[in-house]
Scaffold this motif. Structure first.
Motif, short mmCIF file in Angstrom:
data_model
loop_
_atom_site.label_atom_id
_atom_site.label_comp_id
_atom_site.label_asym_id
_atom_site.label_seq_id
_atom_site.Cartn_x
_atom_site.Cartn_y
_atom_site.Cartn_z
N ARG A 198 70.93 22.08 -37.31
CA ARG A 198 72.04 22.48 -38.19
C ARG A 198 72.07 24.00 -38.24
N GLN A 243 76.33 22.86 -42.41
CA GLN A 243 77.20 21.79 -41.92
C GLN A 243 77.01 20.50 -42.72
N PRO A 244 78.02 19.63 -42.72
CA PRO A 244 77.83 18.28 -43.28
C PRO A 244 76.80 17.52 -42.45
N GLU A 245 76.16 16.53 -43.07
CA GLU A 245 75.08 15.82 -42.41
C GLU A 245 75.55 14.84 -41.35
N TRP A 269 75.73 17.68 -38.49
CA TRP A 269 74.46 18.07 -37.88
C TRP A 269 74.41 17.52 -36.46
N PRO A 274 79.15 19.44 -47.31
CA PRO A 274 77.99 18.61 -47.00
C PRO A 274 77.85 17.50 -48.05
N GLU A 275 77.21 16.41 -47.67
CA GLU A 275 77.12 15.26 -48.55
C GLU A 275 76.15 15.44 -49.71
N SER A 276 74.95 15.95 -49.42
CA SER A 276 73.88 15.74 -50.38
C SER A 276 73.15 17.02 -50.79
N SER A 331 69.89 18.13 -48.85
CA SER A 331 69.89 18.90 -47.62
C SER A 331 70.22 20.37 -47.87
N TRP A 350 78.88 17.29 -52.01
CA TRP A 350 79.86 16.43 -52.67
C TRP A 350 79.55 16.37 -54.17
#
Lengths: 377, 377
Positions: A342, A351-353, A369, B352-354, B357, B369
């Motif tokens: 990443r 970046q998003p996962e 990623w 990014p989601e979480s 990370s 998010w």
């Protein structure tokens, strides 16, 4: 997937016909679409012309330089028509090292989430970097007396006819005038010091560094300054991030998010998916690129699925518009191997996962990623 | 957590002393740090002054307007010292609606991943929007004969002394000259039409729209144009995204990614964590903001953990520097309730989601998010 000898011959002939190395992965012969295997991109800041990905929507126009003309019209005070001689001698020449990437690069990872009918399964190779030489679009627009009003757009049209467009039409797209006037945007007739090959838009193409490749219109013949974005199919309907629930076949013009600057992204080029590697010291190689106007500050690599990370060695980019190459030597145990990478931008953004959260009906803009799986023996 | 009556009295008195509503969540009394409960931010494009979050590093200087002076020096041809009268009468006045956000907003979600010693657990409220009025920093720098060399930085210093800094020092930070010369950057003495309160940097503060709040220096008294970023503790050491494995106490100056422009982000303000809601139609409300120079194009809301999404109604932002408010009415079953939201930028980029990370040793830049859990009865 095995291919018949006839198919392999045809693939080989199309690579040969367009000056591409024989191991290019051909996604389509007409229009010609091909990407290099990822390993041959690795470690080279500049991609050789025979290795540079090819992304096209129609058969290649065949325009001898002495017959090529460029019209500049619309919101300009002095509409112009330029010959190749005039373009290449009347303006100051500039070079820029710029990475071009197809908005559909890394689509294969989105396809693994859910099907995306009618779109090519680009893997890791629809991205390449060249040194482009030509004149600044800003200088040509200034010569045409471009009006400097807010909110104008610059449309590029070319003679290659796209059968996939609805209705069938030749290729076109546009960028905001503010970007068009930036010094990095060129009308280019050279690529890596060679005359621009027909397969890459010769005699003259637009190069819009920092934007999706679709805006770098090849074989450009008409430039129009206008109050709204292009109504061409590829601007108004395609090259958009649609909401996941949308129906790509029936969605009206102008819906979705029109793509422009490339997102922060990275990828792993060595090793690649499924490639057997030798246990022990393994050098992982890849690229990273930041959004328009930003730089890559850090690349992290994980071999435990993102639980722990190590920082890769990051080479300085050749220009603000070029990818940054990175590498990291990790110690690999025999068995299944999972590598994740990443990138972090100079603003502290990463970046998003997961591709699952980025899936969209046309499969654009995957900047999750980077991830590959292989096995070490 | 229960608080003694004495503590509650002290909290109440500090809110009252600084003109804040009694329900502000006080993170520290000296320096005064407080955030509003999320619900009172919801639905209002402009945050009332008594509701605007307070983020400070030292006791508030008490500078009567007629004794305030501003020095402009460094790479300028005509170093200047301005009085309040000169600043407010010699330059053209401008207003800008701008959202300020602490780089540590939403840190509580990072804290839930791993501890972050010594940093306040900001939840949803370290972000607010005001209409600022003052003069353009660019005009003041031009009056001082600022040199227009590439790569210069503009440092802001103030007299508030930060005990947390190593060594103890007064507050300061810097921004690139290119941003400082942008028309949205103000030296402001009004907030929502009122004289700038002492608690918000009165008599005069810097307002840097689009950047983390830490760069909008309050009680500014010295501006220096210089070849490098500020060496002040808060620029050189704090307000950086450190790699997860770094030791925040021993890391040398200049390591990590220095924060500047705010990342694409969003949050849910109504309902909030743990708030009981009534089953049936529930209107979810929040904000979204894009990175410097970009806009929010779409906000998605999910009540099934991100499996399916619906698009929220997005109000146009009051300015390119202000948050976009959004809302969506969803149908809620009795039982546990999980609400997730994510924003998409005009470039097609999403968050990014979480928080896991994004965890970093100082707990900055959480733009995962948005997520809250509650229960419906």
């Amino acid at each position: 997937m095995t291919k018949s000898t006839d198919e392999l011959d045809a693939v080989h002939r199309s690579n040969q016909m367009w000056g591409k190395r024989p191991d290019m992965i051909v996604r389509g012969r007409l229009p010609f679409n091909a990407e290099p295997p990822p390993s041959v991109l690795a470690g080279n800041e500049i991609t050789a012309v025979d290795t540079f990905y090819a992304r096209n929507h129609g058969p290649f126009p065949d325009i001898p330089a002495d017959q090529w003309r460029l019209s500049i019209d619309g919101r300009v005070d002095k509409p112009l028509t330029l010959t190749y001689d005039e373009l290449t001698t009347d303006f100051e020449q500039h070079s820029v090292v710029a990475t071009l990437a197809c908005a559909g690069n890394r689509r294969a990872e989105l396809l693994a989430v859910r099907p995306i009918p009618g779109k090519d399964p680009w893997e890791h190779g629809a991205i390449s970097t060249a040194e482009w030489r030509g004149v600044r679009l800003a200088d040509v627009l200034a010569a045409a007396g471009v009006r400097r009003e807010d909110g104008l757009h610059v449309e590029f049209l070319a003679p290659d006819v796209a059968q996939e467009a609805r209705p069938v039409q030749s290729y076109g797209s546009s960028i905001p005038l503010s970007k068009a006037m930036s010094e990095e945007v060129l009308l280019a007739w050279q690529m890596n010091g060679q005359p621009l090959p027909r397969a890459h838009g010769g005699p003259v193409r637009v190069v819009v560094p920092g934007y999706i490749g679709a805006r770098s219109v090849k074989w450009v013949t008409t430039i129009t300054v206008q109050p709204a974005p292009s109504e061409n199919y590829f601007q108004a309907l395609d090259y958009r991030i649609l909401p996941p629930e949308a129906d790509a076949d029936t969605i009206p013009e102008g819906e979705g998010i029109s793509l422009s600057s490339l997102p922060l992204n990275c990828d792993i080029l060595v090793p690649t998916d499924g490639e057997p590697v030798t246990a022990g010291a393994l050098t992982v190689r890849g690229w990273a690129i930041a959004g328009d106007g930003h730089s890559v500050e850090r690349v992290d690599v994980s071999i435990d699925g993102g639980h722990s990370w190590r920082q890769a060695d990051l080479r300085p980019a050749a220009s603000p518009w070029a990818w940054s190459l990175w590498s990291l030597t990790v110690d690999v145990e025999p068995g299944p191997l999972s590598i994740t990478a990443r990138a972090w931008e100079d603003t502290g953004v990463t970046q998003p996962e997961s591709p699952a959260s980025l899936w969209n009906p046309r499969g654009y803009g995957n900047n999750a990623w980077a991830h590959i799986t292989a096995s070490a023996i």
